[in-house]
Design a protein around this motif. Structure first.
Motif, mmCIF file in Angstrom:
data_model
loop_
_atom_site.group_PDB
_atom_site.id
_atom_site.type_symbol
_atom_site.label_atom_id
_atom_site.label_comp_id
_atom_site.label_asym_id
_atom_site.label_seq_id
_atom_site.Cartn_x
_atom_site.Cartn_y
_atom_site.Cartn_z
ATOM 1 N N GLU A 51 39.235 48.688 41.246
ATOM 2 C CA GLU A 51 39.197 47.200 41.179
ATOM 3 C C GLU A 51 40.023 46.702 40.016
ATOM 4 O O GLU A 51 40.073 45.380 39.774
ATOM 5 C CB GLU A 51 37.754 46.946 41.273
ATOM 6 C CG GLU A 51 37.227 47.167 42.580
ATOM 7 C CD GLU A 51 35.608 46.763 42.413
ATOM 8 O OE1 GLU A 51 35.017 46.203 41.283
ATOM 9 O OE2 GLU A 51 34.776 47.088 43.359
ATOM 10 N N ASN A 52 40.594 47.565 39.002
ATOM 11 C CA ASN A 52 41.512 47.170 38.040
ATOM 12 C C ASN A 52 40.533 46.434 36.955
ATOM 13 O O ASN A 52 41.178 45.765 36.158
ATOM 14 C CB ASN A 52 42.509 46.204 38.457
ATOM 15 C CG ASN A 52 43.809 46.266 37.440
ATOM 16 O OD1 ASN A 52 43.761 47.100 36.733
ATOM 17 N ND2 ASN A 52 44.767 45.388 37.521
ATOM 18 N N SER A 306 43.534 50.006 46.365
ATOM 19 C CA SER A 306 42.963 50.069 44.930
ATOM 20 C C SER A 306 43.974 48.904 44.523
ATOM 21 O O SER A 306 45.058 48.705 44.859
ATOM 22 C CB SER A 306 43.418 51.369 44.253
ATOM 23 O OG SER A 306 43.293 51.251 42.921
ATOM 24 N N GLU A 307 43.245 48.216 43.421
ATOM 25 C CA GLU A 307 44.124 47.133 42.938
ATOM 26 C C GLU A 307 44.920 47.789 41.782
ATOM 27 O O GLU A 307 45.974 46.949 41.318
ATOM 28 C CB GLU A 307 43.196 46.065 42.072
ATOM 29 C CG GLU A 307 42.190 45.503 42.960
ATOM 30 C CD GLU A 307 42.890 44.696 43.926
ATOM 31 O OE1 GLU A 307 43.957 43.948 43.498
ATOM 32 O OE2 GLU A 307 42.657 44.512 44.997
#
Length: 391
Positions: A51-52, A306-307
């Protein structure tokens, strides 16, 4: 009822030269709860990274993993010196296991909400049980002063942990956390220096560390299997996912080969060496757990869930590999290897670290790890062969 079996055994120090000393069934049972805690921590790290939320995820992982590692390590070193395996010792060990499960239940809240209440509760339960063990050791051991110093030191720090949870938050909580970590880690130093060293069995201790390493490598193998499962459900990324699975297996096998190549028992001949060996394993263990999380992040990157970008996702794999290899080299390989090995191993770790900056990082990572293992094979005997030669 067999009254002799119900009596407590005096907690005298074990012989550090005891032949054929190996991990007991209770110790193996004890390790099982850490499988749960490590697995949950790795899953939450994976979620944070994908999620970064990199900084928050790494910080939460570092804090939670300290509690897991420190509780495990304290029990392991105590057991090598004072394991009686009577009913009270077993009950107190099970109480510590209960604390691990409570801690594991609070890991998600620690990552998501930065709420460490349940983690602290579980940690304190484990440590109070450890205090009880040390108090018992002080009653029937010539190491009475050392045991009492351990008990008082651990108990005092637990009070501070509770105050930390109740009174602090934000940046102040993070700063004080590291102060309390330093306090925890200073207890063995003070106790062993002032009260006299407790005996430890080098082969038993290093076997225990090896077994915990295997637990962590199991998490990586699970990540390899997950890549194959994901590939079966996503034809568009079939080849990259299979490549990730193969890479994971190869790197995990390389971890195993590298870790068990040197004679670890030689690394803890003195108290100072044992501290370096034990404390450096925080980074080795944490890196092994983070590697499995990084593989899951790579799977998310390949399947566009994914971020993180491709380079960032690759770093979540290569950084843990580099830390693991450098850690093992520092504490076990460096003193038992020639110049070729002591050049190839750290150089390989550095090359892997910067793989994401190269167009074909996955392939290069696998090649570098294979070369490192090949050098170990070519330049010297395995750990098992070392031990045969010394015996």
């Amino acid at each position: 009822m067999n009254l002799s079996a119900a009596r407590l055994v005096p907690m005298r120090p074990r012989d550090p030269n005891e032949p054929h000393r190996s991990a007991s069934p209770l110790e193996l049972f004890f390790d099982l709860v850490f499988v749960v805690a490590v697995s949950i921590a790795a899953v939450q790290l994976h979620h944070a990274l994908t999620e970064n939320h990199v900084a928050d995820g790494l910080l939460s992982y570092a804090l939670v993993f300290f509690a897991i590692w420190w509780a495990w390590m304290n029990f392991t070193w105590f057991a090598t010196s004072f394991d009686t395996d009577d009913w009270l010792y077993r009950i107190l060990t099970v109480v510590q296991m209960a604390g691990v499960l409570v801690l594991a239940a609070g890991i998600e809240s620690a990552f998501v909400d930065q709420d460490f209440a349940i983690v602290v509760l579980g940690y304190v339960v484990m440590r109070v049980a450890m205090v009880t063990q040390w108090l018992r050791a002080s009653r029937s051991s010539e190491h009475r002063k050392t045991a009492l110093t351990y008990a008082v030191g651990i108990a005092g720090v637990q009070v501070l942990w509770i105050l930390w949870w109740v009174l602090l938050d934000g940046t102040a909580a993070i700063i004080v956390f590291f102060v309390l970590v330093a306090a925890e880690m200073s207890v063995p130093l003070i106790a062993e220096r002032n009260g006299g060293p407790t005996p430890w069995h080098p082969h038993h201790i290093t076997e225990r560390y090896g077994l915990f390493t295997l637990i962590l490598l199991g998490e990586s193998l699970l990540a390899s299997a997950n890549a194959i499962i994901e590939a079966l459900h996503d034809d568009t990324a079939l080849a990259p996912l299979i490549s990730i699975s193969v890479l994971t297996l190869m790197v995990t096998a390389s971890f195993w080969w590298i870790y068990f190549w040197p004679p670890h028992h030689r690394a803890i001949g003195t108290f100072g060496n044992s501290l370096v060996y034990g404390y450096t394993h925080y980074f080795i263990f944490a890196a092994a757990g983070a590697f499995s999380a990084g593989i899951e992040v790579e799977i998310d990157v390949l399947t566009e869930h994914s971020e993180l970008g491709a380079v960032g996702g690759s770093f979540t794999v290569t950084i843990p590999i580099a830390v693991f290899v450098l850690g093992v080299w520092l504490v076990a390989i460096r003193a038992n290897a020639d110049r070729v090995v002591n050049t190839a191993v750290p150089l390989g770790a550095v090359l892997v670290l910067f793989d994401p900056l190269i167009p074909i990082p996955i392939t290069l990572t696998a090649v570098v790890m294979i070369v490192v293992v090949a050098v170990l094979v070519a330049r010297g005997p395995t750990r098992v062969e070392h031990e045969k030669l010394t015996t």
